[in-house]
Design an enzyme around this catalytic site. Sequence first.
Site, short mmCIF file in Angstrom:
data_model
loop_
_atom_site.label_atom_id
_atom_site.label_comp_id
_atom_site.label_asym_id
_atom_site.label_seq_id
_atom_site.Cartn_x
_atom_site.Cartn_y
_atom_site.Cartn_z
N ALA A 92 21.45 -34.79 -0.16
CA ALA A 92 22.85 -34.71 -0.56
C ALA A 92 23.70 -33.91 0.43
O ALA A 92 24.91 -34.11 0.52
CB ALA A 92 22.96 -34.09 -1.96
N SER A 111 22.34 -33.03 3.92
CA SER A 111 22.05 -33.38 5.30
C SER A 111 20.93 -34.41 5.37
O SER A 111 20.21 -34.64 4.39
CB SER A 111 21.65 -32.13 6.10
OG SER A 111 20.45 -31.58 5.60
N ARG A 128 17.63 -35.93 7.94
CA ARG A 128 16.70 -35.56 8.99
C ARG A 128 15.91 -36.79 9.42
O ARG A 128 15.59 -37.64 8.58
CB ARG A 128 15.71 -34.49 8.49
CG ARG A 128 16.32 -33.14 8.25
CD ARG A 128 15.52 -32.29 7.30
NE ARG A 128 15.48 -32.84 5.95
CZ ARG A 128 16.49 -32.74 5.08
NH1 ARG A 128 17.61 -32.14 5.43
NH2 ARG A 128 16.40 -33.24 3.87
N GLY A 188 18.89 -40.35 -5.70
CA GLY A 188 18.87 -41.48 -6.62
C GLY A 188 20.25 -41.91 -7.08
O GLY A 188 21.27 -41.37 -6.68
N HIS A 202 12.97 -43.01 -3.41
CA HIS A 202 13.65 -41.88 -4.03
C HIS A 202 13.06 -40.60 -3.44
O HIS A 202 11.84 -40.43 -3.43
CB HIS A 202 13.49 -41.90 -5.54
CG HIS A 202 14.28 -40.83 -6.22
ND1 HIS A 202 13.85 -40.19 -7.36
CD2 HIS A 202 15.48 -40.28 -5.93
CE1 HIS A 202 14.74 -39.29 -7.74
NE2 HIS A 202 15.74 -39.33 -6.88
N ASP A 203 13.92 -39.70 -2.98
CA ASP A 203 13.41 -38.54 -2.25
C ASP A 203 12.46 -37.69 -3.08
O ASP A 203 11.47 -37.16 -2.56
CB ASP A 203 14.56 -37.69 -1.69
CG ASP A 203 15.63 -37.34 -2.71
OD1 ASP A 203 15.44 -37.56 -3.92
OD2 ASP A 203 16.71 -36.85 -2.28
N THR A 204 12.72 -37.55 -4.38
CA THR A 204 11.82 -36.76 -5.21
C THR A 204 10.46 -37.43 -5.34
O THR A 204 9.42 -36.76 -5.35
CB THR A 204 12.41 -36.52 -6.61
OG1 THR A 204 13.71 -35.96 -6.48
CG2 THR A 204 11.55 -35.58 -7.42
N THR A 231 19.31 -29.39 -3.68
CA THR A 231 20.58 -29.48 -4.39
C THR A 231 20.34 -29.62 -5.88
O THR A 231 21.07 -29.07 -6.71
CB THR A 231 21.41 -30.67 -3.86
OG1 THR A 231 21.65 -30.49 -2.46
CG2 THR A 231 22.73 -30.79 -4.59
N GLY A 269 13.28 -27.92 0.46
CA GLY A 269 13.98 -26.83 1.13
C GLY A 269 14.08 -25.58 0.31
O GLY A 269 14.03 -24.46 0.85
#
Length: 501
Positions: free
Chosen positions: A14, A16, A18, A80, A244-246, A267, A414
């Site tokens: 949300a 940045s 990479r 998401g 989905h990042d999670t 976030t 992070g």
Amino acid sequence: MKNKKVYLAIDLGAESGRAITGWIEEKRLKIEEIHRFPTYKVQIGKHFFWDAPAIFTEIKKSLSTIGKQEISGIGVTTWGVDYAFIDKHGILMSLPFHYRDSRTESAMLEVFKKVEKQRIFRETGIQFMPINTLYQIYATNKHSPWMLKSADKMLFMPDLFNYWLCGATVNEFTIASTSQMLNLEKKKFKPRGDWTYGILRKLSIPTRFLVDVIPPGKKLGTLSKDIQEETKTGKIPVFSVCCHDTASAVFAVPAKGKNWAYLSSGTWSLLGKEIDAPIINDDVLSFNFTNEGGYGGKIRFLKNIMGLWIWQECRRQWEEEQNKQFSYIELGELASKEKPFYSLIDVNHPDFFFPGNMIEKIRKFCKSTNQKIPETPGQISRVILESLALEYKLYVGRLESIAGQIDVLHIVGGGSQNKVLSGFAASATKKDILCGPVEATSIGNIGVQMIADKTIKNHDEFRQVVRNSFPLIEYHPENPEDWNQPYEKYLKLKKMSESFI
């Protein structure tokens, strides 16, 4: 990296993005960040959007950085719920709405008047949040019906970037599951997916733009000729990872045994357990837990908690309005020196959801609940971090009551670098905590590619590789009894603020 199979992860968060490469060397995973960039969001009038073309330009810059280097695969992960429409000519119809856009403020209640809340939950197993795709689509249909009438395909954010990379028009399972439009009970990847067609019809939402749902770990194609020419790369395979990042972060959790839980910290804070099948009952509905898709048909049973967003907004405000440049490490050190439990906020209160003068919102909450009003960056930071830890305590307890015992909590992402919050969380929850890896989403992204490409045998082997490759930082409860009275106060505040569910 010569003669090694190297994979590229595009990890869009949300705040940045990479680009990280990864490869196996002496049975350990090595990673290297090659490009970092903002995930561009824009405000136009009263509305918030993602500048998807600008983000895609950064993805292409990442590919250009690689150039002629041989890459065995690329995978894309994002947050998401957000989506884009493309027309029959394959053209993006508009900038995708940002999930914090205010058009959905009343959408959830309007939907419940047309479709019973319990029915939506029974079919999807997903928690109720105004950001869910279901309410975004409903609001778009209400305010801009021409978009749905003209749309040929709906693609979630990682699916959109995959489409631009290789031309595939599919929805990946883990990202589609966040929408509250997918029937998770069936878990079959049949044509057009297990979409909740009955619910969508009752809401007068067209369904012709819904596309096939596919599992993670499939090859979607190779970079298009146009992308190859523009970035001076070769025919790099594009994989559907846990988009989905999670889901990618959970894939990378270096856990052993069964009695563990995860907290993907950024976030948002995603607190949950990995289970074999959805849990759909009255307690899950009452506590607003969710059943999202995972790798291999697994379910990520979790609670979505407002994470470091409030702190991020305060930091941005100090920088823009007061010209005070703080790193998160500096703010954590300031917080650690302040008086414990000066005041508390309900981190999931609706006032904290949308952007705008977050510092004043915190002070207003404290004033309205007859607490001391925090003034300094250190005081405000401590209020946020202690309140987050108490929210973790609440939902660790509820998670155990529904999904079983938790012996250790793995914090990845992070937020795992935040020593102050991790220490608070261990003491508040009375759980041992293992922090790391930091780049869990990119690591999980790379891991799914490696299994799909037969570089790694299976998920268990990959988790062992992660354990061998990245140091874990341990935190243990210290004076946990000191958190008992503040916890009782926190529960009272949540009841007062009407978010106690």
